[in-house]
Design a protein around this motif. Structure first.
Motif, PDB file in Angstrom:
ATOM      1  N   GLN A 101       0.835  -1.204   0.000  1.00 32.48           N
ATOM      2  CA  GLN A 101       0.000   0.000   0.000  1.00 32.48           C
ATOM      3  C   GLN A 101       0.869   1.252   0.000  1.00 32.48           C
ATOM      4  N   LYS A 124       2.712   1.509  -3.450  1.00 27.85           N
ATOM      5  CA  LYS A 124       1.891   1.480  -4.658  1.00 27.85           C
ATOM      6  C   LYS A 124       2.156   2.658  -5.591  1.00 27.85           C
ATOM      7  N   SER A 152       3.639   2.014  -9.312  1.00 29.71           N
ATOM      8  CA  SER A 152       2.929   2.479 -10.505  1.00 29.71           C
ATOM      9  C   SER A 152       3.803   3.400 -11.340  1.00 29.71           C
ATOM     10  N   THR A 185       3.494  -6.197  -8.845  1.00 25.27           N
ATOM     11  CA  THR A 185       3.738  -6.984  -7.630  1.00 25.27           C
ATOM     12  C   THR A 185       3.754  -8.466  -8.007  1.00 25.27           C
TER      13      THR A 185
END
Length: 141
Positions: free
Chosen positions: A119, A122, A126, A132
């Motif tokens: 989290q 992320k 990106s 992942t």
């Protein structure tokens, strides 16, 4: 000859067991760490600086990650971000995915650590285009 050796060894042992009135017992102190204790912030800064080196090569990246994973801790997201950016500079997608797998394995039975790290990472994942292991289906193998 054996008697002479035995007599000498017995007298040697007696001399060791005699108490001398002027002798004081010396307490042994054990000093296990002579160095300065590193704070968490200094530890994080040291590893971020290591992975942010502009001339880091693939061997240094793997060496750093192996050393870091060998510690009794799960690395902070900011350290992992620096390592993932080093993977991008080296154009090494396999190492980036291996880092995520190693962190998942390092999380062990604490099932809430790895999702938290993903989290937090992320946006970086990106931005760098790093999938992942779960997105690649490697968790099912």
């Amino acid at each position: 000859m054996f008697r002479a050796a035995a007599r000498l060894s017995v007298s040697g042992v007696r001399s060791l067991t005699r108490t001398h009135p002027g002798c004081k017992a010396v307490l042994a102190l054990r000093c296990y760490s002579h160095g300065k204790q590193e704070t968490d912030e200094e530890f994080d800064a040291r590893w971020i600086t290591y992975f942010n080196k502009s001339d880091i090569d693939a061997w240094e990246l793997r060496k750093g990650m192996n050393t870091l994973i060998g510690y009794d801790l799960v690395p902070e997201p900011k350290i992992l971000e620096a390592a993932l950016r080093a993977c991008r500079r080296l154009d090494d997608l396999a190492s980036a995915i291996r880092i995520l797998e190693a962190v998942k394995d390092k999380s062990g039975p604490h099932k809430d650590i790895y999702p938290y790290l993903v989290q937090e990472l992320k946006p970086t994942l990106s931005e760098l285009g790093i999938p992942t292991p779960e997105e690649l289906g490697l968790d099912k193998v």
